[in-house]
Design a protein around this motif. Structure first.
Motif, short mmCIF file in Angstrom:
data_model
loop_
_atom_site.label_atom_id
_atom_site.label_comp_id
_atom_site.label_asym_id
_atom_site.label_seq_id
_atom_site.Cartn_x
_atom_site.Cartn_y
_atom_site.Cartn_z
N GLY A 147 35.99 31.99 40.64
CA GLY A 147 34.98 32.57 39.75
C GLY A 147 35.53 33.36 38.59
O GLY A 147 34.82 34.13 37.95
N ARG A 171 32.06 23.95 42.63
CA ARG A 171 31.64 24.63 41.40
C ARG A 171 31.38 26.11 41.66
O ARG A 171 30.57 26.45 42.51
N ALA A 172 32.05 26.96 40.95
CA ALA A 172 31.85 28.39 41.16
C ALA A 172 31.27 29.05 39.92
O ALA A 172 31.64 28.74 38.79
N ARG A 173 30.34 29.95 40.14
CA ARG A 173 29.72 30.73 39.08
C ARG A 173 30.78 31.67 38.55
O ARG A 173 31.50 32.30 39.33
N SER A 174 30.90 31.79 37.24
CA SER A 174 31.87 32.73 36.70
C SER A 174 31.43 34.14 37.02
O SER A 174 30.30 34.52 36.77
N LEU A 175 32.31 34.90 37.62
CA LEU A 175 31.97 36.27 37.99
C LEU A 175 32.50 37.25 36.97
O LEU A 175 32.37 38.47 37.12
#
Length: 109
Positions: free
Chosen positions: A30, A97-101
């Motif tokens: 992320g 798929r990772a949400r940008s943190l």
DNA sequence: AGGGTGACGATCA
DNA sequence: ATGATCGCCACCC
């Protein structure tokens, strides 16, 4: 959960016989763009499958003191090199798929 | 606050 | 392919 913890968690997800890259780990955790931190964190952490993390393109990117060991460990897991690099087509682990943190400002949840 | 530092990555000569 | 350069960014003085 801290950035540090998320990155370590991502690295631990790479299965035996597969590899990833500093950049991909950062994105998978992320934090797109933080490839350098991945390297730094991994370098200072014990008990991690550090050998499964390569540089972009599947190139070994650790100082020579560890380069041979990394290649040896990977090959013993069945990972095949083509010249100096790993055939990423076949051995790269795909992170979901990772949400940008990454936060530019406030808000969390 | 400010400057130096990478187990990075993309681009270019 | 190889080396230089540059952009990036959390960390550590």
């Amino acid at each position: 959960m801290s950035m540090h913890a998320r990155i370590l968690a991502a690295i631990r997800k790479i299965p035996r016989g597969k590899v990833s890259t500093y950049g991909a780990v950062a994105r998978g955790a992320g934090y797109p763009g933080l490839a350098r931190q991945v390297g730094g964190i991994l370098r200072r952490s014990a008990g991690m499958p550090w050998h499964r993390v390569l540089g972009a393109g599947g190139e070994i990117n650790v100082p020579r003191d560890y380069a041979m060991e990394q290649r040896f460990r990977l090959e013993s897991e069945g990972v095949i090199f083509r010249g100096r690099r790993v055939d990423m087509k076949r051995f790269e682990f795909q992170f979901p798929r990772a949400r940008s943190l990454r936060e530019k400002s406030k808000k969390s949840s």
